[in-house]
Design a protein around this motif. Structure first.
Motif, mmCIF file in Angstrom:
data_model
loop_
_atom_site.group_PDB
_atom_site.id
_atom_site.type_symbol
_atom_site.label_atom_id
_atom_site.label_comp_id
_atom_site.label_asym_id
_atom_site.label_seq_id
_atom_site.Cartn_x
_atom_site.Cartn_y
_atom_site.Cartn_z
ATOM 1 N N ASP A 132 0.839 -1.185 0.000
ATOM 2 C CA ASP A 132 0.000 0.000 0.000
ATOM 3 C C ASP A 132 0.883 1.247 0.000
ATOM 4 O O ASP A 132 1.697 1.442 0.916
ATOM 5 C CB ASP A 132 -0.907 -0.030 1.237
ATOM 6 N N SER A 133 0.721 2.113 -1.023
ATOM 7 C CA SER A 133 1.618 3.267 -1.125
ATOM 8 C C SER A 133 1.417 4.251 0.014
ATOM 9 O O SER A 133 2.377 4.863 0.488
ATOM 10 C CB SER A 133 1.427 3.973 -2.470
ATOM 11 N N ALA A 134 0.184 4.392 0.492
ATOM 12 C CA ALA A 134 -0.067 5.351 1.568
ATOM 13 C C ALA A 134 0.653 4.923 2.849
ATOM 14 O O ALA A 134 1.237 5.753 3.560
ATOM 15 C CB ALA A 134 -1.573 5.473 1.817
ATOM 16 N N THR A 135 0.622 3.626 3.133
ATOM 17 C CA THR A 135 1.319 3.105 4.313
ATOM 18 C C THR A 135 2.826 3.339 4.181
ATOM 19 O O THR A 135 3.479 3.799 5.129
ATOM 20 C CB THR A 135 1.055 1.585 4.449
ATOM 21 N N LEU A 136 3.350 3.037 3.008
ATOM 22 C CA LEU A 136 4.789 3.218 2.791
ATOM 23 C C LEU A 136 5.169 4.702 2.857
ATOM 24 O O LEU A 136 6.224 5.057 3.383
ATOM 25 C CB LEU A 136 5.197 2.638 1.426
ATOM 26 N N TYR A 137 4.286 5.525 2.316
ATOM 27 C CA TYR A 137 4.526 6.973 2.346
ATOM 28 C C TYR A 137 4.639 7.448 3.798
ATOM 29 O O TYR A 137 5.589 8.131 4.174
ATOM 30 C CB TYR A 137 3.372 7.689 1.635
ATOM 31 N N ARG A 138 3.679 7.019 4.612
ATOM 32 C CA ARG A 138 3.677 7.461 6.015
ATOM 33 C C ARG A 138 4.883 6.906 6.764
ATOM 34 O O ARG A 138 5.549 7.627 7.498
ATOM 35 C CB ARG A 138 2.379 7.017 6.705
ATOM 36 N N SER A 139 5.182 5.622 6.552
ATOM 37 C CA SER A 139 6.254 5.008 7.343
ATOM 38 C C SER A 139 7.635 5.533 6.949
ATOM 39 O O SER A 139 8.565 5.468 7.745
ATOM 40 C CB SER A 139 6.203 3.480 7.209
ATOM 41 N N SER A 140 7.747 6.075 5.734
ATOM 42 C CA SER A 140 9.063 6.592 5.335
ATOM 43 C C SER A 140 9.102 8.111 5.336
ATOM 44 O O SER A 140 10.094 8.714 4.940
ATOM 45 C CB SER A 140 9.437 6.047 3.942
ATOM 46 N N PHE A 141 8.028 8.725 5.818
ATOM 47 C CA PHE A 141 7.963 10.183 5.846
ATOM 48 C C PHE A 141 8.996 10.714 6.845
ATOM 49 O O PHE A 141 9.154 10.175 7.939
ATOM 50 C CB PHE A 141 6.558 10.645 6.250
ATOM 51 N N GLY A 142 9.706 11.754 6.451
ATOM 52 C CA GLY A 142 10.694 12.342 7.355
ATOM 53 C C GLY A 142 12.085 11.769 7.173
ATOM 54 O O GLY A 142 13.065 12.342 7.638
ATOM 55 N N MET A 143 12.177 10.632 6.536
ATOM 56 C CA MET A 143 13.497 10.041 6.290
ATOM 57 C C MET A 143 14.201 10.808 5.173
ATOM 58 O O MET A 143 13.552 11.337 4.274
ATOM 59 C CB MET A 143 13.348 8.592 5.820
ATOM 60 N N PRO A 144 15.544 10.786 5.184
ATOM 61 C CA PRO A 144 16.256 11.310 4.013
ATOM 62 C C PRO A 144 15.959 10.415 2.797
ATOM 63 O O PRO A 144 15.581 9.246 2.962
ATOM 64 C CB PRO A 144 17.733 11.215 4.405
#
Lengths: 481, 481
Positions: free
Chosen positions: B284-296
């Motif tokens: 799920d792209s939304a889940t991946l987006y949230r879980s990697s948000f803030g990372m370089p």
């Protein structure tokens, strides 16, 4: 209306052309009589039923007669209610026709075994001559529906396709797709020995030598010139479409054949050295038959061969994609095979069919029923959808207006599609397509449908085996209402 | 009804996800505003015209306004007769829509150049990853009609096909034909480097995360489970049809994607080692987006890659026809590319579209207009005939009943087909097909047509170039009556 089968003459036969296969003609004649006999029996039984439909034991009588004379039962509830307002003869007639088609398909193995064993042009021959697929597009006209075994003496087989369109105006895009499928099979090795083999597309127009202005191709207003020109244009369009997509030289071999529907003689138009097919330049089987009549077999054979060579010289060469010998062998075989058909018509139909016009019993729409081959037995419109095939169906409906509707019989339409049993779901999709087409036919001819004068039945059959017509049950129950 | 384009916020943008291409988002937003602006101008101009249609110099006023605001003239005779009974607003509205579509196609080169230059997934990428053709079948729903450049950030290109069907229920037989054509091109060397490349079929279903029971897929009664299951079944059928005809392993690579039409996030369902696609197992792209948000960026990229690897491990492997790396690279690229779209919706649509339901301006039937990509701008039914595509058109007509007909506007249908300019006669046949489909649409929706509430226009465009919509003139004059 079918003519009653003529009694076989048992007098000593006249000596015929040396290249004619009289035994094969006998086999075909027996086949024609058998199948026509079944359809004739339907009319006979229905006339008898009509005369006793108000008798108290009508249902039992009718059932006995049907089983005895036709070999199948009639719908019990239709008979049981006959005392009220008589039998719905149009419905019963259509029902019996469909059953008879199914029966003829089922018994084709037996009925056709005699002539199948003797066909001069079979899979081995056309492969030897360089072709893996024969794709014929005759006119939808019923008079061309004996093309393969009768007119061309060619074995109906899985990769011999008959896709009929009114006026032989075949669908170029669909043909490109068919060619593409076979070409891919060839390149992937699915066609044995395919490396040396080609695809042959044959357009088949028709004309009437004795009544050119009335009994020619209805789709072209009986204008022979126009029929020929239109067929040539489609062949050119097909070649260009393939060549321009897959590279020059990819296009299939093409050929144009004309049929004189009075006597089944053929004309073959070969493409000249530049690939052009000429409207007025062709080899005529009737001419060759007459000029070689009385010669011994070898001499007659040689005469045809020489005529063919002369014709190619006159054309300045032949566009045969490097397979001149193979193409000429095939054309020669068709011309000579047609001598037998000319003699068949001579012997069994006095040289010219008694009915030179339309006399079809039903319409077949969709894909050809591979086990049914008989002149004027059915009108055949090859189509995927009524939307694309409307013009073809309209011509068919117009014909049946005269043949059936005027005397209170229905327009009987058999919708038929084939499926590949190796492809899961293909049967179900073929059934769905058939039901959709049937629905579209009812919508297009709603004036007939509302008056109970359209009966439509849907069947599918397996593409390779094809020995049984499988009815789409929904359609059956819908048609009963 | 189109929402007025939101004013661009010029405040300092919030810092977003490191993998998001903010510049690309800007390009897309400008594009969306430009195209929507044209359609919005139509409504604006028509409202103005409505208010002055009985003034003496109306025709001149209207023409001036149209030229100035819309960039094209209106039919003079429609305006000249307005004093009698007012302007036929439904006809004028449809006319303006069609002109605006043509205008948007004509100016697409300019409008799209910014985002086309920045698309992360273009022909070079999918070729590097092992695919020569991307064949998408989304739902016909207008909310999926920005699939390529917006949702998947993938360059629209000649061999990226969008064939939309209600419920993503694509036609298996037609797809087999499409695959066959490309496979033959591949084997004959017409596809550069084709030896290593495969055909990718992607079915795209959709759902609404905030209103699952009302705004899901209408063709499946908003039952998400059913939508997913049906798409899987079609993919399996396609693979089996090809494998069973051309040999095991011939079938194209398949993939299933789900789109949350509220926010354009995607789910990707990969086929497991046995080739099975699971309804409930996806990335799920939304889940991946949230879980990697803030990372370089590098870390986020790695996080996605690891999630993908974990997922494949959980699936027990991947059916990728020997191209696991390529398929995973493509899937990873789509997931990450979709992060930009998630942020696009966040920034420009407050994280969820204002209109989460239908809001299309017209129906497109036939083949996709390759230069038009905008969410909810049109409903798209891929079809060759109305007979086969009737279910898809019916869903479209039902949608426009609510959007247009209830307030007196028409159902505007653009019938569009493409042709190959290298094939002589192909353009003419495409025009004929278009006119036939338009006629069938008028017949199917005759109740609307009779009330002047159906306006149908036929256009064709060249398949490779495709930069101009060419109107089929007959259709234009017929539509004017």
């Amino acid at each position: 209306m079918q003519a009653a089968p003529a009694a076989r003459t048992h007098s000593t036969p006249q000596p015929g052309h040396a290249l004619v296969d009289a035994d094969l003609n006998d086999c075909l004649h027996t086949y024609e009589q058998r199948v026509r006999g079944r359809f004739a029996a339907v009319l006979d039984v229905l006339r008898t039923l009509s005369s006793c439909q108000h008798e108290r034991d009508f249902a039992a009588q009718a059932q006995t007669l049907a089983l005895q004379k036709l070999g199948f039962e009639l719908p019990t509830d239709w008979l049981a209610n006959a005392w009220v307002a008589g039998v719905d003869m149009a419905a019963l007639h259509a029902h019996c026709l469909f059953q008879t088609v199914a029966q003829s398909v089922q018994q084709a193995g037996f009925d056709q075994s005699c002539w199948r064993a003797r066909m001069p042009i079979g899979p081995q021959q056309w492969r030897d001559w360089g072709y893996h697929t024969l794709d014929f597009s005759p006119c939808a006209d019923g008079r061309l529906q004996a093309l393969l075994p009768f007119i061309l003496r060619t074995t109906p087989a899985p990769h011999v396709w008959v896709k009929a369109y009114a006026g032989a105006l075949f669908d170029v895009e669909h043909d490109v797709a068919d060619w593409t499928q076979r070409e891919l099979e060839r390149l992937t090795g699915a066609i044995e020995g395919g490396a040396q083999l080609d695809y042959l597309k044959v357009a088949v127009y028709h004309y009437s030598s004795s009544a050119p202005c009335e009994q020619g191709c209805a789709a072209h207003g009986s204008l022979d010139e126009q029929a020929v020109q239109a067929a040539i244009e489609r062949l050119v369009a097909l070649q260009m479409a393939v060549d321009n997509t897959f590279g020059l030289g990819a296009a299939p071999q093409v050929l144009l054949i004309g049929v004189d529907t009075d006597c089944d003689a053929i004309r073959i138009h070969l493409p000249d050295a530049s690939g052009q097919i000429h409207r007025t330049r062709f080899l005529d089987s009737a001419t060759l038959y007459r000029s070689s009549f009385g010669m011994p077999a070898a001499a007659a054979q040689q005469a045809v061969q020489q005529a063919l060579q002369r014709h190619v010289t006159e054309l300045g060469g032949l566009a045969a994609k490097g397979n001149e010998a193979g193409l000429l062998a095939l054309v020669q075989a068709w011309l000579i095979a047609n001598f037998s058909q000319i003699e068949y018509v001579n012997r069994h139909h006095a040289g010219r069919y008694a009915v030179i016009g339309h006399d079809e019993a039903f319409v077949c729409a969709g894909e050809a029923v591979p086990l049914l081959h008989l002149r004027n037995q059915f009108y055949f419109a090859h189509l995927d959808t009524v939307e694309e095939g409307a013009a073809d169906l309209d011509v068919g409906a117009r014909i049946f207006q005269g043949l059936n509707v005027q005397r209170g019989l229905a327009l009987p339409v058999l919708v038929h599609f084939t499926y590949n049993a190796r492809v899961p779901g293909a049967r179900e999709r073929a059934v769905q397509r058939g039901l959709r087409v049937a629905q579209a036919i009812r919508a297009r001819f709603s004036d007939l449908a509302e008056r109970g004068l359209l009966h439509c039945r849907v069947a599918v059959s397996e593409r390779q085996a094809g020995s049984v017509l499988e009815w789409a049950e929904h359609a059956v129950s819908a048609a009963a209402h």
